[in-house]
Design a protein around this motif. Structure first.
Motif, short mmCIF file in Angstrom:
data_model
loop_
_atom_site.label_atom_id
_atom_site.label_comp_id
_atom_site.label_asym_id
_atom_site.label_seq_id
_atom_site.Cartn_x
_atom_site.Cartn_y
_atom_site.Cartn_z
N PRO A 258 77.11 45.73 141.84
CA PRO A 258 76.41 46.53 140.82
C PRO A 258 76.80 46.21 139.39
N ILE A 259 77.94 45.56 139.20
CA ILE A 259 78.42 45.33 137.83
C ILE A 259 78.99 43.92 137.69
N GLU A 260 78.61 43.25 136.59
CA GLU A 260 79.28 42.04 136.14
C GLU A 260 79.77 42.32 134.72
N VAL A 261 81.04 42.05 134.47
CA VAL A 261 81.61 42.41 133.17
C VAL A 261 82.70 41.40 132.82
N ASN A 262 82.84 41.11 131.52
CA ASN A 262 83.81 40.11 131.10
C ASN A 262 85.14 40.75 130.72
N SER A 263 85.68 41.53 131.64
CA SER A 263 86.96 42.19 131.38
C SER A 263 87.62 42.58 132.69
N PRO A 264 88.85 42.13 132.94
CA PRO A 264 89.54 42.58 134.15
C PRO A 264 89.86 44.06 134.13
N LEU A 265 90.03 44.64 132.92
CA LEU A 265 90.28 46.08 132.85
C LEU A 265 89.04 46.87 133.26
N SER A 266 87.86 46.41 132.83
CA SER A 266 86.63 47.07 133.25
C SER A 266 86.35 46.84 134.73
N THR A 267 86.72 45.66 135.23
CA THR A 267 86.60 45.39 136.65
C THR A 267 87.44 46.37 137.45
N ARG A 268 88.67 46.57 137.01
CA ARG A 268 89.56 47.55 137.66
C ARG A 268 88.95 48.95 137.60
N ALA A 269 88.43 49.34 136.43
CA ALA A 269 87.86 50.68 136.28
C ALA A 269 86.68 50.88 137.22
N ALA A 270 85.85 49.84 137.37
CA ALA A 270 84.70 49.94 138.27
C ALA A 270 85.17 50.09 139.72
N ALA A 271 86.22 49.36 140.08
CA ALA A 271 86.75 49.49 141.44
C ALA A 271 87.29 50.90 141.67
N LEU A 272 88.00 51.45 140.68
CA LEU A 272 88.54 52.80 140.81
C LEU A 272 87.44 53.85 140.89
N SER A 273 86.24 53.49 140.40
CA SER A 273 85.09 54.40 140.47
C SER A 273 84.27 54.21 141.74
N ASN A 274 84.84 53.49 142.70
CA ASN A 274 84.23 53.30 144.03
C ASN A 274 82.95 52.47 144.00
N LEU A 275 82.85 51.54 143.05
CA LEU A 275 81.64 50.73 142.95
C LEU A 275 81.70 49.46 143.78
N GLY A 276 82.88 49.13 144.32
CA GLY A 276 82.93 47.94 145.15
C GLY A 276 84.31 47.33 145.20
N PHE A 277 84.37 46.14 145.78
CA PHE A 277 85.61 45.37 145.91
C PHE A 277 85.78 44.51 144.66
N ALA A 278 87.02 44.35 144.22
CA ALA A 278 87.29 43.63 142.97
C ALA A 278 88.38 42.60 143.18
N LEU A 279 88.25 41.48 142.48
CA LEU A 279 89.27 40.44 142.47
C LEU A 279 89.99 40.53 141.12
N CYS A 280 91.24 40.98 141.15
CA CYS A 280 91.96 41.29 139.91
C CYS A 280 93.34 40.63 139.89
N PRO A 281 93.83 40.28 138.69
CA PRO A 281 95.22 39.84 138.58
C PRO A 281 96.16 40.95 139.05
#
Length: 301
Positions: free
Chosen positions: A218-241
């Motif tokens: 549902p989301i593509e974003v150029n920020s690992p912090l926003s990627t993490r936030a989206a994962a914490l909001s139950n939007l999907g699986f994330a690949l994060c440092p």
């Protein structure tokens, strides 16, 4: 008025994208900078900047002149640093590029601690997730969080990190835990567009075979912090440092799935241009960061 002063004024105007911003940055008046640049153009007999009341841009000759002027001024500054280092010790300003994810995590504390420990050295830190051109844009040093590939630069590895695939317990309960990497292609994933391979995640299976898995979500974003936030909001699986989600993993807010499937270990690097002489101030910062990250890594384990 000497040519070097005019060159510095021109470089400041270009790097700050205008006379007003440059004047604020270096503490000179807009009228004085305009005068210096105009005198430089008169001296060269060429127009370097296109100026209107609303727009600012380099001419083709201006762009060429800017690149060479940055190199010349850098060489002069380096020569001055070399003499100053031998006579007065380490001092001066360092222009640093670092990704926003570096600053938004706890890792920017390394630069803050260095500044506190070295009051004779000033840091000009510019946060940007793109890979800056160190030479063309006049940076002394860049902090890069990546699997390094740029052989045109000198790099010192400060610390390793791994990418982890994470999701909240709620997301895993809803979509099921993936049992093999290709299962992620059928589950919602959050794509960090800063990643070199974007939505093509390079993963290895239980037999050690490495392959690309195309993911969508549902989301593509150029920020690992926003990627993490989206994962914490139950939007999907994330690949994060790992340093981005370290606390979340410890608290159980997210869970790692497919552990060991990320195929490459990346690193946090200090990167600087090839030079005949590395200024003492830059060497001092790189040495400090190497020790800081050694202690940081020890504290994290």
């Amino acid at each position: 008025m000497d040519t070097l002063t005019r060159m510095r004024a021109f470089i400041a105007v270009v790097e700050n994208e205008g006379f007003s911003a440059a004047a604020r940055k270096i503490g000179r008046s807009k009228a004085l900078l305009s005068k210096y640049v105009r005198e430089l153009e008169d001296e060269l007999g060429a127009l370097l900047l296109n100026r209107t009341t609303r727009q600012f841009s380099l001419t083709e000759l201006g762009h060429t002149y800017y690149i060479r002027a940055v190199e010349i001024v850098r060489e002069i500054d380096t020569l001055q640093d070399m003499v100053r280092d031998s006579r007065e010790g380490v001092r001066g300003r360092i222009k640093i590029a670092a990704p926003r994810s570096f600053a938004d995590s706890s890792l920017d504390q390394a630069l803050i601690d260095f500044a506190a420990a070295n009051p004779e050295i000033g840091l000009d830190i510019q946060l940007d997730d793109r890979f800056v051109d160190l030479v063309e844009e006049g940076f002394d040093l860049a902090i890069r969080v990546t699997a390094l590939e740029d052989s045109a630069m000198i790099a010192r590895r400060l610390a390793p990190f791994r990418l982890k695939i994470v999701a909240t317990p709620e997301t895993i309960a809803k979509y099921g835990a993936p049992e093999k990497p290709e299962d992620l292609s059928t589950r919602p994933c959050i794509v960090d567009t800063n990643a070199r391979r974007r939505n093509n995640w390079i993963l290895k299976d239980s037999d050690g075979r490495v392959a690309g898995v195309t993911v969508t979500g549902p989301i593509e974003v150029n920020s690992p912090l926003s990627t993490r936030a989206a994962a914490l909001s139950n939007l999907g699986f994330a690949l994060c440092p790992d340093f981005i989600v370290k606390d979340d993993l410890a608290s159980g807010a997210v869970v790692e799935v497919l552990p060991g499937s990320t195929s490459e270990e990346a690193g946090i690097y200090a990167v600087y241009p090839h030079r005949r002489y590395l200024p003492g101030k830059v060497r001092a910062l790189v040495d400090y960061l190497a020790e800081w990250f050694k202690d940081y890594g020890a504290a994290a384990t």
